[in-house]
Design a protein around this motif. Structure first.
Motif, short mmCIF file in Angstrom:
data_model
loop_
_atom_site.label_atom_id
_atom_site.label_comp_id
_atom_site.label_asym_id
_atom_site.label_seq_id
_atom_site.Cartn_x
_atom_site.Cartn_y
_atom_site.Cartn_z
N LYS A 97 0.79 -1.27 0.01
CA LYS A 97 -0.03 -0.12 -0.01
C LYS A 97 0.93 1.27 -0.10
O LYS A 97 0.75 2.23 -0.89
N VAL A 98 1.88 1.30 0.89
CA VAL A 98 2.65 2.56 0.94
C VAL A 98 3.55 2.64 -0.40
O VAL A 98 3.69 3.92 -0.77
N THR A 130 -5.25 24.55 6.79
CA THR A 130 -6.07 23.78 6.86
C THR A 130 -5.89 22.75 8.05
O THR A 130 -6.82 22.08 8.40
N GLY A 131 -4.77 22.83 8.57
CA GLY A 131 -4.45 21.80 9.66
C GLY A 131 -4.19 20.30 9.17
O GLY A 131 -4.12 19.42 10.00
N ARG A 132 -4.21 20.17 7.93
CA ARG A 132 -3.98 18.70 7.44
C ARG A 132 -2.70 18.31 7.28
O ARG A 132 -1.95 19.21 7.09
N LYS A 133 -2.46 16.97 7.55
CA LYS A 133 -1.20 16.51 7.23
C LYS A 133 -0.99 16.17 5.89
O LYS A 133 -1.90 16.01 4.96
N TYR A 134 0.40 16.41 5.52
CA TYR A 134 0.85 16.01 4.05
C TYR A 134 2.06 15.37 4.02
O TYR A 134 3.00 15.76 5.15
N MET A 135 2.75 14.46 3.32
CA MET A 135 3.91 14.09 3.06
C MET A 135 4.83 14.66 1.92
O MET A 135 3.92 14.75 0.81
N CYS A 166 -6.61 6.51 3.59
CA CYS A 166 -5.76 7.58 3.55
C CYS A 166 -3.98 7.27 3.57
O CYS A 166 -3.48 6.37 4.31
N PRO A 167 -3.41 7.86 2.57
CA PRO A 167 -2.00 7.69 2.28
C PRO A 167 -1.06 8.13 3.36
O PRO A 167 -0.29 7.33 3.63
N VAL A 168 -1.34 9.05 4.07
CA VAL A 168 -0.41 9.76 5.16
C VAL A 168 -0.74 8.67 6.46
O VAL A 168 0.22 8.27 7.06
N LEU A 169 -1.88 8.17 6.61
CA LEU A 169 -2.07 7.33 7.80
C LEU A 169 -1.33 5.97 7.60
O LEU A 169 -0.85 5.54 8.47
N SER A 170 -1.27 5.59 6.24
CA SER A 170 -0.78 4.17 6.06
C SER A 170 0.74 4.25 6.18
O SER A 170 1.62 3.56 6.68
N TYR A 171 1.30 5.59 5.61
CA TYR A 171 2.66 5.90 5.73
C TYR A 171 3.37 5.94 7.24
O TYR A 171 4.13 5.37 7.64
N GLU A 172 2.48 6.52 8.03
CA GLU A 172 2.82 6.73 9.36
C GLU A 172 3.03 5.42 10.01
O GLU A 172 3.97 5.08 10.97
N MET A 173 1.76 4.61 9.88
CA MET A 173 1.82 3.34 10.43
C MET A 173 2.98 2.20 10.05
O MET A 173 3.41 1.60 10.79
#
Length: 379
Positions: A97-98, A130-135, A166-173
């Motif tokens: 996924k990542v 926006t307060g949104r995370k991004y990579m 969510c791609p950022v969620l997957s990456y952080e995990m």
């Protein structure tokens, strides 16, 4: 001129053109530093004429079409993301996924620089407004189109709040589950694991050959409509951005293409879009015509002015009497009853007709109809 591969087969047209441009660059670079151009200078007119003849012959033997990397279809993307092969609940699925997200959002070129990525290649930020995370990629790389200067083109992978995809969620995990003693980003997933384990990966990086066959292996495992390559992810990303009405300069800033001409390769039109264009042409050039009748539906006979009808079906008799006042001016009675077999019917001021054994052709099915009395009064 007869240039062929080791096995004796012909090169394709684009391969021959690539070889010629490669020779031209080689002669102009050190240590030769030639000032002439074998493609443009008049001194090479005869050789270029010969080269064009070779291209024509190559096209004649069926080697003229350029085979572009196929774009991943929308059903295949959906199938891939919802399959176990991109599930974040397993080490292998999380790894896939990542890697797919990174290749897509950053429009990675095939296997370029994937093997050398580390845990510090990317970093997660928070957007001020926006307060949104991004990579974002924070380490410069030497690429095909960037071999000297600091890299200026790269994409951003934004957060999708509330989505399990969510791609950022997957990456952080993914980062949290990597082996702490290995600095490489792409590590080998464990075959057996427990959800609560803090580490899901071996202290070893994935080989370059394994990374190069990433999407082709998943295509087979997930049963996609065709076998895609890693470069298909880049082609798909560029195509999606183009169809989303982003300009060439914006897409180049993400993909790293050198020119708009290079980008045009991925501005392709799907069959669905061509169908829509064909429908648009149809609406504008063909005259309006009434719809054709549906031949699968039975014809309905208009009800006469006064009808007493007895229908016998399976030894049962049903009687229905309908009294309807109709304006019969200019009505041809023969046309009105042309679905019945029988004698000719004529219309006068006051008519009484007794008919027997009249069989309708399509109004009833598996039954016989007898019209006992038909009275028509014309006003």
């Amino acid at each position: 001129m007869d240039l062929r591969k080791v096995d004796g087969s012909h090169y394709k047209v684009n391969s021959l053109e690539g070889i010629r441009h490669g020779l031209n660059r080689h002669l102009k670079s050190p240590p030769f530093n030639k000032k002439y151009d074998i493609i443009k200078d008049p001194a090479f007119t005869d050789s270029n004429t010969c080269f064009k003849a070779v291209l024509a012959e190559t096209k004649r033997v069926g080697k003229g079409d350029a085979q572009h990397y196929p774009i991943i279809s929308e059903p295949d993307i959906h199938k891939l993301y919802t399959s176990m092969h991109l599930s974040i609940n397993t080490p292998q699925g999380l790894f896939n996924k990542v890697q797919f997200d990174v290749r897509m959002f950053f429009c990675r070129r095939g296997n370029e620089n994937m093997h050398g990525m580390t845990k510090n290649t990317f970093k997660v930020f928070t957007h001020d407004k926006t307060g949104r995370k991004y990579m974002k990629k924070v380490v410069d790389e030497l690429t095909k189109n960037n071999k000297i200067d600091t890299e200026s083109s790269s994409g951003i992978m934004p957060e999708v709040p509330g989505s399990i995809f969510c791609p950022v969620l997957s990456y952080e995990m993914y980062i949290s589950k990597l082996h702490p003693e290995c600095d490489k980003l792409w590590q080998r997933p464990l075959e057996s694991f427990v959800d609560s384990d803090s580490v899901w990966f071996y202290n070893a990086r994935v080989g370059e050959k394994k990374l190069s066959t990433f999407l082709s292996r998943i295509s087979k495992a997930a049963g996609l409509s065709k076998i895609y390559t890693n470069h298909s992810i880049r082609a798909t990303g560029a195509s999606i951005l183009s169809k989303s009405m982003f300009g060439p300069s914006q897409i180049i800033a993400v993909t790293g293409y050198k020119s708009v001409q290079s980008l045009s390769v991925y501005q392709r039109v799907s069959d669905d879009e061509k169908m829509m264009m064909g429908d648009s042409l149809t609406r504008n050039i063909l005259p309006s015509m009434p719809a054709l009748p549906d031949l699968n539906k039975p014809a309905i006979l208009p009800r006469p002015a006064s009808l007493a009808c007895a229908v016998r079906h399976q030894n049962k008799t049903l009687r229905e009497i309908q009294n309807v006042d109709l304006e019969l001016t200019d009505i041809n009675m023969n046309e009105l009853f042309n679905d019945f077999e029988g004698q000719e019917i004529t219309c006068s001021q006051s008519i009484s007709v007794n008919k027997t054994s009249l069989q309708p052709t399509s109004l009833f099915s598996n039954c016989s109809v007898t019209i006992h009395q038909l009275t028509i009064n014309q006003k």
